[in-house]
Design a protein around this motif. Structure first.
Motif, PDB file in Angstrom:
ATOM      1  N   GLN A 149      36.001 -35.931 -17.969  1.00  8.52           N
ATOM      2  CA  GLN A 149      36.277 -34.559 -19.787  1.00  8.52           C
ATOM      3  C   GLN A 149      37.597 -36.092 -20.704  1.00  8.52           C
ATOM      4  OE1 GLN A 149      37.558 -30.996 -19.368  1.00  8.52           O
ATOM      5  NE2 GLN A 149      36.254 -30.133 -20.294  1.00  8.52           N
ATOM      6  N   LEU A 150      37.473 -36.386 -21.811  1.00  9.70           N
ATOM      7  CA  LEU A 150      38.081 -37.668 -22.158  1.00  9.70           C
ATOM      8  C   LEU A 150      38.666 -36.509 -23.558  1.00  9.70           C
ATOM      9  CD1 LEU A 150      35.574 -40.280 -22.610  1.00  9.70           C
ATOM     10  CD2 LEU A 150      37.106 -40.413 -20.741  1.00  9.70           C
ATOM     11  N   SER A 151      39.005 -37.373 -24.692  1.00 10.94           N
ATOM     12  CA  SER A 151      40.498 -37.062 -25.621  1.00 10.94           C
ATOM     13  C   SER A 151      39.940 -36.635 -26.161  1.00 10.94           C
ATOM     14  CB  SER A 151      41.435 -37.832 -25.480  1.00 10.94           C
ATOM     15  OG  SER A 151      42.702 -37.456 -26.569  1.00 10.94           O
ATOM     16  N   ARG A 152      40.168 -35.186 -27.391  1.00 10.83           N
ATOM     17  CA  ARG A 152      39.644 -34.468 -28.683  1.00 10.83           C
ATOM     18  C   ARG A 152      40.382 -35.757 -29.438  1.00 10.83           C
ATOM     19  NH1 ARG A 152      39.406 -28.613 -27.526  1.00 10.83           N
ATOM     20  NH2 ARG A 152      41.462 -29.431 -26.611  1.00 10.83           N
ATOM     21  N   LYS A 153      41.585 -36.795 -29.355  1.00 12.58           N
ATOM     22  CA  LYS A 153      42.584 -37.208 -30.448  1.00 12.58           C
ATOM     23  C   LYS A 153      41.474 -38.246 -31.105  1.00 12.58           C
ATOM     24  CE  LYS A 153      46.762 -36.795 -27.408  1.00 12.58           C
ATOM     25  NZ  LYS A 153      47.971 -37.328 -27.347  1.00 12.58           N
ATOM     26  N   THR A 154      41.558 -37.795 -32.785  1.00 11.36           N
ATOM     27  CA  THR A 154      41.122 -39.408 -33.278  1.00 11.36           C
ATOM     28  C   THR A 154      41.323 -40.288 -33.193  1.00 11.36           C
ATOM     29  OG1 THR A 154      42.122 -37.675 -34.909  1.00 11.36           O
ATOM     30  CG2 THR A 154      41.021 -39.408 -35.639  1.00 11.36           C
ATOM     31  N   THR A 203      39.027 -40.531 -30.294  1.00 12.81           N
ATOM     32  CA  THR A 203      37.241 -41.044 -30.557  1.00 12.81           C
ATOM     33  C   THR A 203      37.062 -41.478 -31.697  1.00 12.81           C
ATOM     34  OG1 THR A 203      37.615 -39.117 -32.508  1.00 12.81           O
ATOM     35  CG2 THR A 203      37.110 -38.585 -29.879  1.00 12.81           C
ATOM     36  N   ASN A 204      38.070 -42.654 -32.295  1.00 13.09           N
ATOM     37  CA  ASN A 204      38.102 -44.103 -33.285  1.00 13.09           C
ATOM     38  C   ASN A 204      37.565 -44.938 -32.162  1.00 13.09           C
ATOM     39  OD1 ASN A 204      37.338 -41.446 -35.653  1.00 13.09           O
ATOM     40  ND2 ASN A 204      39.845 -42.860 -35.629  1.00 13.09           N
ATOM     41  N   ALA A 205      38.266 -45.186 -31.715  1.00  9.23           N
ATOM     42  CA  ALA A 205      38.051 -46.178 -30.495  1.00  9.23           C
ATOM     43  C   ALA A 205      36.735 -45.742 -29.634  1.00  9.23           C
ATOM     44  CB  ALA A 205      39.502 -46.363 -29.471  1.00  9.23           C
ATOM     45  N   LEU A 206      36.369 -44.702 -29.119  1.00  2.00           N
ATOM     46  CA  LEU A 206      35.637 -45.111 -28.693  1.00  2.00           C
ATOM     47  C   LEU A 206      33.880 -44.839 -29.241  1.00  2.00           C
ATOM     48  CD1 LEU A 206      35.108 -44.163 -25.520  1.00  2.00           C
ATOM     49  CD2 LEU A 206      34.516 -42.238 -26.249  1.00  2.00           C
ATOM     50  N   ALA A 207      33.796 -44.751 -30.701  1.00  2.00           N
ATOM     51  CA  ALA A 207      32.770 -45.052 -31.060  1.00  2.00           C
ATOM     52  C   ALA A 207      32.856 -46.383 -31.701  1.00  2.00           C
ATOM     53  CB  ALA A 207      32.998 -44.477 -32.918  1.00  2.00           C
ATOM     54  N   ASN A 208      34.066 -47.102 -31.990  1.00  2.00           N
ATOM     55  CA  ASN A 208      33.676 -48.236 -32.557  1.00  2.00           C
ATOM     56  C   ASN A 208      33.413 -49.574 -31.684  1.00  2.00           C
ATOM     57  OD1 ASN A 208      34.719 -48.151 -34.912  1.00  2.00           O
ATOM     58  ND2 ASN A 208      37.540 -48.368 -34.440  1.00  2.00           N
ATOM     59  N   LEU A 209      33.578 -49.033 -29.856  1.00  2.99           N
ATOM     60  CA  LEU A 209      33.382 -50.022 -28.703  1.00  2.99           C
ATOM     61  C   LEU A 209      31.820 -49.708 -28.818  1.00  2.99           C
ATOM     62  CD1 LEU A 209      36.902 -48.965 -27.026  1.00  2.99           C
ATOM     63  CD2 LEU A 209      36.040 -51.368 -27.645  1.00  2.99           C
ATOM     64  N   VAL A 251      29.418 -39.168 -23.938  1.00  2.00           N
ATOM     65  CA  VAL A 251      28.879 -38.511 -24.638  1.00  2.00           C
ATOM     66  C   VAL A 251      29.731 -37.965 -25.244  1.00  2.00           C
ATOM     67  CG1 VAL A 251      28.441 -35.898 -24.609  1.00  2.00           C
ATOM     68  CG2 VAL A 251      27.534 -37.155 -22.891  1.00  2.00           C
ATOM     69  N   PHE A 252      29.105 -38.159 -26.812  1.00  2.00           N
ATOM     70  CA  PHE A 252      30.101 -37.513 -28.439  1.00  2.00           C
ATOM     71  C   PHE A 252      30.839 -36.234 -28.290  1.00  2.00           C
ATOM     72  CE2 PHE A 252      28.652 -42.146 -28.582  1.00  2.00           C
ATOM     73  CZ  PHE A 252      30.036 -43.104 -28.278  1.00  2.00           C
ATOM     74  N   GLN A 253      28.794 -35.614 -28.337  1.00  2.69           N
ATOM     75  CA  GLN A 253      29.545 -34.299 -29.133  1.00  2.69           C
ATOM     76  C   GLN A 253      29.107 -33.701 -27.850  1.00  2.69           C
ATOM     77  OE1 GLN A 253      27.010 -34.266 -31.768  1.00  2.69           O
ATOM     78  NE2 GLN A 253      27.586 -36.142 -33.225  1.00  2.69           N
ATOM     79  N   SER A 254      29.981 -32.712 -27.857  1.00  2.00           N
ATOM     80  CA  SER A 254      29.386 -31.469 -26.636  1.00  2.00           C
ATOM     81  C   SER A 254      30.195 -29.896 -26.779  1.00  2.00           C
ATOM     82  CB  SER A 254      30.533 -31.922 -25.078  1.00  2.00           C
ATOM     83  OG  SER A 254      31.447 -32.100 -25.213  1.00  2.00           O
ATOM     84  N   ALA A 255      30.016 -29.072 -26.650  1.00  2.00           N
ATOM     85  CA  ALA A 255      30.287 -28.018 -26.397  1.00  2.00           C
ATOM     86  C   ALA A 255      32.335 -27.996 -26.313  1.00  2.00           C
ATOM     87  CB  ALA A 255      30.818 -26.877 -24.940  1.00  2.00           C
ATOM     88  N   ASP A 256      33.050 -28.918 -25.556  1.00  2.38           N
ATOM     89  CA  ASP A 256      34.525 -28.788 -25.654  1.00  2.38           C
ATOM     90  C   ASP A 256      34.765 -30.152 -26.207  1.00  2.38           C
ATOM     91  OD1 ASP A 256      33.411 -30.248 -24.042  1.00  2.38           O
ATOM     92  OD2 ASP A 256      34.083 -29.367 -21.688  1.00  2.38           O
ATOM     93  N   ARG A 257      34.577 -31.090 -25.107  1.00  3.40           N
ATOM     94  CA  ARG A 257      35.137 -32.766 -26.038  1.00  3.40           C
ATOM     95  C   ARG A 257      34.812 -33.595 -26.047  1.00  3.40           C
ATOM     96  NH1 ARG A 257      41.067 -33.020 -23.603  1.00  3.40           N
ATOM     97  NH2 ARG A 257      41.094 -30.625 -23.922  1.00  3.40           N
ATOM     98  N   PRO A 258      34.746 -35.325 -25.380  1.00  5.33           N
ATOM     99  CA  PRO A 258      33.493 -36.011 -25.354  1.00  5.33           C
ATOM    100  C   PRO A 258      33.361 -36.257 -24.233  1.00  5.33           C
ATOM    101  CG  PRO A 258      34.731 -36.060 -27.109  1.00  5.33           C
ATOM    102  CD  PRO A 258      35.607 -35.451 -26.468  1.00  5.33           C
ATOM    103  N   HIS A 259      33.430 -37.204 -23.182  1.00  2.54           N
ATOM    104  CA  HIS A 259      33.547 -37.281 -21.924  1.00  2.54           C
ATOM    105  C   HIS A 259      32.447 -38.400 -21.279  1.00  2.54           C
ATOM    106  CE1 HIS A 259      30.103 -33.530 -21.945  1.00  2.54           C
ATOM    107  NE2 HIS A 259      29.574 -34.338 -21.228  1.00  2.54           N
ATOM    108  N   LEU A 260      32.706 -38.980 -20.387  1.00  3.86           N
ATOM    109  CA  LEU A 260      31.919 -39.514 -19.837  1.00  3.86           C
ATOM    110  C   LEU A 260      31.259 -39.205 -18.234  1.00  3.86           C
ATOM    111  CD1 LEU A 260      34.688 -42.560 -18.947  1.00  3.86           C
ATOM    112  CD2 LEU A 260      33.062 -43.169 -20.311  1.00  3.86           C
TER     113      LEU A 260
END
Length: 447
Positions: A37-42, A45-51, A78-87
């Motif tokens: 599981q990864l962080s839900r902090k904005t 998630t923004n950094a992840l989407a840019n990378l 995975v950007f969208q899941s039931a709880d938070r992003p994850h690897l």
């Protein structure tokens, strides 16, 4: 491979959560994950989407490859899941080996963390985490390293904080201070830390570093430059045009792959323009012709290394290392792949005599360091067709239609007779890695 610029690092404290995720799926409720599981902090998630930009707005994940020196494994962000992003990783394969336990880890194994990975029940698996605390390995951390120019890869490693001498080869102290600082931000209750890194340029090779030392101590710059061989001179020129900065990592190394380039010293900075002027005059740029490159001297070790890069989907060859021998070695590995792709035949004429074939770059070698080894940037051509393509006498459309530039051909009737047969025809498709339309467009724009 050489060290490459680091763009982003994710670090995870190896506690109960990471252990249960990476150990394996054992049933029950705690050992059922195939992801971290990864962080839900904005900002995260923004950094992840840019990378790792998703292919479209509705895409919930991006496929990636986990890499370590001994192997690879498929996975996803995975950007969208039931709880938070994850690897995520493939359930059937389990977590990347670099993050798993093994009974006797050493610097030659993919795994770093000591423990028995083969238990089939939850209590025994829990016991391995307890035993780890008394193994002398210290506190493990899982790392995922994103390198610049590799948009779909994460290089995974595990490091150990305060290990005994038995595990010193994986000591967290082998990482730069910035990575150690990330580890200090984590704990069992707050397991993740991450950071973006501003890194770039090209790492100096040992030969370049030695040349810089000679120049720093020299009282006669021109005479010192004249003493360099051509490979050193060309590599030094490329480095001084784009010196490395930030944080680098060599993905072929296990734990000792980190590098923090030393900035140019003041004595070099003060005469940089003069240095480059002398270097460019003494060591003009190596010919970029593919046909010429196929006849250059090669290093068998470099050819093997470039072949491995192609296999791993890493197509970059930095200018710092593009000496005459390196250019020849890269072309040799590239040519072997391209010729195999096209069944050792010219994709336009069908000529199959080896001596008359060339692995031609679509986007020229000189134009883009990142795709120099990309099989989709190559076509197997006969010598005549290679020269015609190189010089813009033939163009290839996005749909692989071949068009002759008759204005260029002019009144050369013999050349006209050679090219008439291919005008309007189609390029033969390779077994895999067909030419990318974007590469073909870039080539046409050069003519």
């Amino acid at each position: 491979m050489t060290a490459l610029p680091v763009e982003w690092v994710l670090l995870a404290y190896y506690g109960p959560s990471a252990h249960r995720a990476t150990y394996g799926r054992l049933g029950g409720t705690t050992y059922t994950k195939d992801y971290i599981q990864l962080s839900r902090k904005t900002d995260f998630t923004n950094a992840l989407a840019n990378l790792f930009p998703p292919p479209d707005e509705d895409a919930g994940s991006v496929s990636i490859t986990y890499r370590w020196p001994q192997g690879t494994a498929p996975g996803a962000i995975v950007f969208q899941s039931a709880d938070r992003p994850h690897l995520k990783w493939e359930t059937s394969q389990g977590a990347p080996l670099a993050w798993k336990m093994t009974p006797e880890p050493n610097e030659g194994t993919a795994e770093t963390i000591p423990g028995n990975p083969n238990h089939l029940d939850t209590d025994a698996a829990e016991g391995e985490l307890e035993l780890l605390q008394h193994s002398g390995a210290g506190q493990p951390y899982l790392l995922a390293i994103k390198l610049r120019g590799q948009p779909a890869a994460l290089h995974v490693r595990a490091y150990l904080e305060d290990p005994t001498d038995r595990y010193s080869w994986a000591n967290l102290d082998l990482t730069p201070p910035e990575i150690q600082a990330l580890a200090q931000q984590t704990s069992q209750s707050s397991a993740l830390a991450w950071s973006n890194f501003q890194s770039g340029g090209t790492e100096p090779s040992a030969a370049v570093s030695a040349a810089l030392s000679e120049l720093s101590a020299s009282t006669n710059i021109e005479a010192t430059i004249d003493s360099f061989d051509i490979d050193t001179g060309q590599a030094l020129t490329a480095y001084l045009q784009d010196p490395a900065y930030g944080l680098f990592f060599d993905p072929d190394k296990n734990h000792d792959g980190w590098l923090q380039p030393t900035p140019l010293n003041n004595s070099i900075r003060g005469v940089l323009d003069e240095l480059l002027e002398h270097l460019r005059a003494k060591f003009p740029t190596t010919s970029q012709s593919d046909a010429v490159a196929e006849s250059l001297e090669v290093s068998p070790d470099d050819v093997a290394a470039f072949a491995k890069k192609i296999e791993n989907g890493d197509y970059e060859v930095l200018d710092t290392y593009a000496s005459t021998k390196t250019r020849g070695s890269a072309q040799r590995a590239f040519s072997k792949k391209i010729r195999e792709n096209y069944s050792n035949q010219c994709a336009i004429t069908g000529i199959s005599t080896t001596e008359f074939l060339v692995a031609a770059h679509i986007v020229p070698w000189s134009q883009d360091q990142k795709i120099r080894l990309d099989p989709s940037n190559g076509i197997c051509l006969s010598l005549l067709m290679d020269q015609a393509f190189e010089s813009g006498y033939i163009l290839i459309e996005d749909d692989l239609t071949i068009a002759v530039d008759w204005e260029k051909v002019g009144k050369d009737d013999s050349l006209r007779s050679q090219l008439e047969a291919c005008d309007g025809g189609k390029l033969s498709l390779p077994k895999q890695h067909p030419p990318k339309p974007d590469y073909l467009r870039r080539r046409r724009e050069l003519n």
